[in-house]
Design a protein around this motif. Structure first.
Motif, PDB file in Angstrom:
ATOM      1  N   THR A 140       0.831  -1.203   0.000  1.00 37.36           N
ATOM      2  CA  THR A 140       0.000   0.000   0.000  1.00 37.36           C
ATOM      3  C   THR A 140       0.865   1.253   0.000  1.00 37.36           C
ATOM      4  OG1 THR A 140      -1.696  -1.199   1.247  1.00 37.36           O
ATOM      5  CG2 THR A 140      -1.897   1.194   1.163  1.00 37.36           C
ATOM      6  N   SER A 141       1.944   1.233   0.769  1.00 39.37           N
ATOM      7  CA  SER A 141       2.871   2.363   0.813  1.00 39.37           C
ATOM      8  C   SER A 141       3.489   2.621  -0.559  1.00 39.37           C
ATOM      9  CB  SER A 141       3.979   2.093   1.833  1.00 39.37           C
ATOM     10  OG  SER A 141       4.933   3.121   1.832  1.00 39.37           O
ATOM     11  N   ARG A 177     -15.548   2.441   6.464  1.00 38.76           N
ATOM     12  CA  ARG A 177     -14.688   1.535   7.220  1.00 38.76           C
ATOM     13  C   ARG A 177     -13.240   2.022   7.172  1.00 38.76           C
ATOM     14  NH1 ARG A 177     -16.276  -3.388   8.854  1.00 38.76           N
ATOM     15  NH2 ARG A 177     -14.298  -4.369   8.247  1.00 38.76           N
ATOM     16  N   PHE A 178     -12.314   1.118   6.996  1.00 40.98           N
ATOM     17  CA  PHE A 178     -10.895   1.489   7.068  1.00 40.98           C
ATOM     18  C   PHE A 178     -10.439   2.324   5.873  1.00 40.98           C
ATOM     19  CE2 PHE A 178     -11.362  -2.210   9.783  1.00 40.98           C
ATOM     20  CZ  PHE A 178     -10.618  -1.869  10.905  1.00 40.98           C
ATOM     21  N   GLU A 179     -11.203   2.286   4.778  1.00 46.54           N
ATOM     22  CA  GLU A 179     -10.811   3.091   3.607  1.00 46.54           C
ATOM     23  C   GLU A 179     -10.902   4.584   3.888  1.00 46.54           C
ATOM     24  OE1 GLU A 179     -15.272   2.485   3.033  1.00 46.54           O
ATOM     25  OE2 GLU A 179     -13.572   1.384   3.864  1.00 46.54           O
ATOM     26  N   TYR A 180     -11.664   4.958   4.925  1.00 42.96           N
ATOM     27  CA  TYR A 180     -11.763   6.379   5.287  1.00 42.96           C
ATOM     28  C   TYR A 180     -10.396   6.940   5.669  1.00 42.96           C
ATOM     29  CZ  TYR A 180     -12.775  10.568   8.007  1.00 42.96           C
ATOM     30  OH  TYR A 180     -12.768  11.854   8.496  1.00 42.96           O
ATOM     31  N   GLU A 181      -9.590   6.131   6.339  1.00 38.10           N
ATOM     32  CA  GLU A 181      -8.285   6.602   6.796  1.00 38.10           C
ATOM     33  C   GLU A 181      -7.335   6.859   5.620  1.00 38.10           C
ATOM     34  OE1 GLU A 181      -7.629   4.881  11.220  1.00 38.10           O
ATOM     35  OE2 GLU A 181      -7.749   3.340   9.663  1.00 38.10           O
ATOM     36  N   ILE A 182      -7.458   6.066   4.549  1.00 32.42           N
ATOM     37  CA  ILE A 182      -6.629   6.326   3.375  1.00 32.42           C
ATOM     38  C   ILE A 182      -7.132   7.563   2.648  1.00 32.42           C
ATOM     39  CG2 ILE A 182      -7.801   4.984   1.576  1.00 32.42           C
ATOM     40  CD1 ILE A 182      -4.055   4.788   2.201  1.00 32.42           C
ATOM     41  N   ASN A 183      -8.453   7.790   2.677  1.00 35.45           N
ATOM     42  CA  ASN A 183      -9.012   9.001   2.081  1.00 35.45           C
ATOM     43  C   ASN A 183      -8.511  10.249   2.802  1.00 35.45           C
ATOM     44  OD1 ASN A 183     -10.562   8.714  -0.249  1.00 35.45           O
ATOM     45  ND2 ASN A 183     -12.285   7.844   0.866  1.00 35.45           N
ATOM     46  N   MET A 184      -8.304  10.135   4.101  1.00 28.51           N
ATOM     47  CA  MET A 184      -7.775  11.243   4.886  1.00 28.51           C
ATOM     48  C   MET A 184      -6.360  11.605   4.406  1.00 28.51           C
ATOM     49  SD  MET A 184      -7.384  11.396   9.068  1.00 28.51           S
ATOM     50  CE  MET A 184      -9.004  10.686   9.341  1.00 28.51           C
ATOM     51  N   MET A 226      -7.725   4.292  -3.799  1.00 29.37           N
ATOM     52  CA  MET A 226      -6.471   4.823  -4.332  1.00 29.37           C
ATOM     53  C   MET A 226      -6.467   4.876  -5.864  1.00 29.37           C
ATOM     54  SD  MET A 226      -3.325   3.650  -1.881  1.00 29.37           S
ATOM     55  CE  MET A 226      -3.508   1.889  -2.032  1.00 29.37           C
ATOM     56  N   PHE A 227      -7.136   3.890  -6.492  1.00 28.17           N
ATOM     57  CA  PHE A 227      -7.128   3.833  -7.956  1.00 28.17           C
ATOM     58  C   PHE A 227      -8.391   4.430  -8.580  1.00 28.17           C
ATOM     59  CE2 PHE A 227      -4.008   0.372  -7.204  1.00 28.17           C
ATOM     60  CZ  PHE A 227      -2.995   0.823  -8.051  1.00 28.17           C
TER      61      PHE A 227
END
Length: 354
Positions: A140-141, A177-184, A226-227
């Motif tokens: 992911t990084s 869910r957890f995708e919110y944190e990547i959106n941040m 992300m995509f």
């Protein structure tokens, strides 16, 4: 530590671990602690009542909505009910985030005058890290660096310090869910909010068995986020390419008997086809791909400059390669424009559309 609020989303957490965790936070001077009961089972009612008696505030969801919704709702609650705070520090309820690390972050916040997004960053090269966690975070990084330009070593950390200034910005982000944190993180990267990673201890209990992260469903949602723009850009580009190559092929057939040399046919066909497809592409990218609702002339001018650069580069390379290998110019154009496409995405995403 009165200007810092500790926010802990919880779904059926290990009671003893969370109880001791709260006590340790108290001992370090963290007086303002808000726990989000994200639809915990009935047997947690007395547990949360006991925490209330100790001065811990409980924000309750009637049912489980997911970590992203728990964070957004609690951000909204904090903004409505607290005025005198500077930062919110989010932490997980399973004790994975060491209290000493939270204290260290809080001390950094007190010394810093900048409104950054601080991340507690784990070291995934440690022996105690479960393979799926280490592998998933490293991939992911890597993808995040390619897509958004920032090198973030721990994209999934739940230990974050968010300034009051930016808390409101994160209310409207997608993700339950957890995708919110990547959106941040994506929002921060795209809006020039500086992200600073602070090394923390890497703690896993029982091979991370307490996590509610679904490695298949949640990973899919994170990568989809992300995509997402890139996928839309691909569809837009395919549509524009169909318009472009169709126009180009038609023009070549029309002009082939008008010139003795093939070079002017390539250049004229490329220019006219690119004008048609460029106008189509600009409209689709602005309104559907990048969702840019700003109608500044500057945006259009930057796009025109990129469009002209692509036009000249495409015609130049097709012309040169055609005389080098004597292959059908339409086939050459497909290869050339595929490479230009990748560069164009990064330029449009970072420098043209907001």
């Amino acid at each position: 530590m009165k200007d810092i609020i500790i926010l802990i989303p919880a779904l059926n957490p290990p009671k003893e671990i969370l109880f001791n965790y709260i006590n340790d936070l108290r001992k370090k001077g963290f007086e303002r602690i808000l726990i989000v009961d994200d639809g915990c089972s009935k047997d947690y009612e007395k547990f949360f009542d006991d925490l209330k008696c100790k001065g811990v505030e409980i924000f309750k969801h009637y049912k489980n909505f997911g970590k992203g919704r728990a964070l957004k709702n609690s951000f909204n609650y904090i903004l409505n009910n607290y005025n005198d705070f500077s930062y919110v520090i989010t932490a997980d309820s399973d004790g994975q985030h060491n209290v000493s690390d939270i204290e260290n972050i809080a001390n950094i916040l007190r010394l810093s005058k900048e409104n950054k997004l601080y991340l507690g960053s784990r070291n995934f090269n440690k022996d105690n890290v479960p393979f799926k966690s280490a592998f998933g975070n490293k991939i992911t990084s890597f993808v995040y660096k390619i897509m958004f330009g920032d090198k973030i070593y721990d994209t999934q950390t739940g230990l974050r310090a968010i300034s009051k200034k930016h808390l409101e910005d994160f209310l409207d982000l997608e993700g339950e869910r957890f995708e919110y944190e990547i959106n941040m993180l994506i929002y921060s990267s795209k809006n020039d909010i500086e992200i600073e990673e602070i090394p923390i201890k890497t703690v896993y209990f029982d091979n991370n068995s307490e996590t509610h992260f679904n490695p298949i469903k949640d990973s899919f949602k994170i990568y989809l986020v992300m995509f997402k723009t890139f996928f839309k850009f691909i569809l837009s580009s395919i549509s524009s390419w169909i318009v472009d190559i169709s126009s180009y092929t038609l023009l070549v057939k029309i002009l082939k008997n008008m010139f003795t040399s093939f070079s002017p046919i390539i250049w004229i066909s490329t220019i006219v086809a690119r004008i048609i497809s460029g106008l189509f592409n600009y409209t689709v990218n602005k309104n559907l791909v990048f969702n840019d609702d700003v109608n500044h002339k500057n945006v259009f001018l930057k796009y025109i400059f990129l469009w002209l650069s692509q036009l000249i580069l495409s015609a130049f390379l097709v012309d040169k390669i055609y005389y080098m290998i004597n292959l059908d110019s339409s086939i050459i154009k497909i290869g050339v424009d595929s490479l230009i496409f990748l560069v164009s995405f990064k330029i449009q995403d970072k420098y043209i559309f907001n």
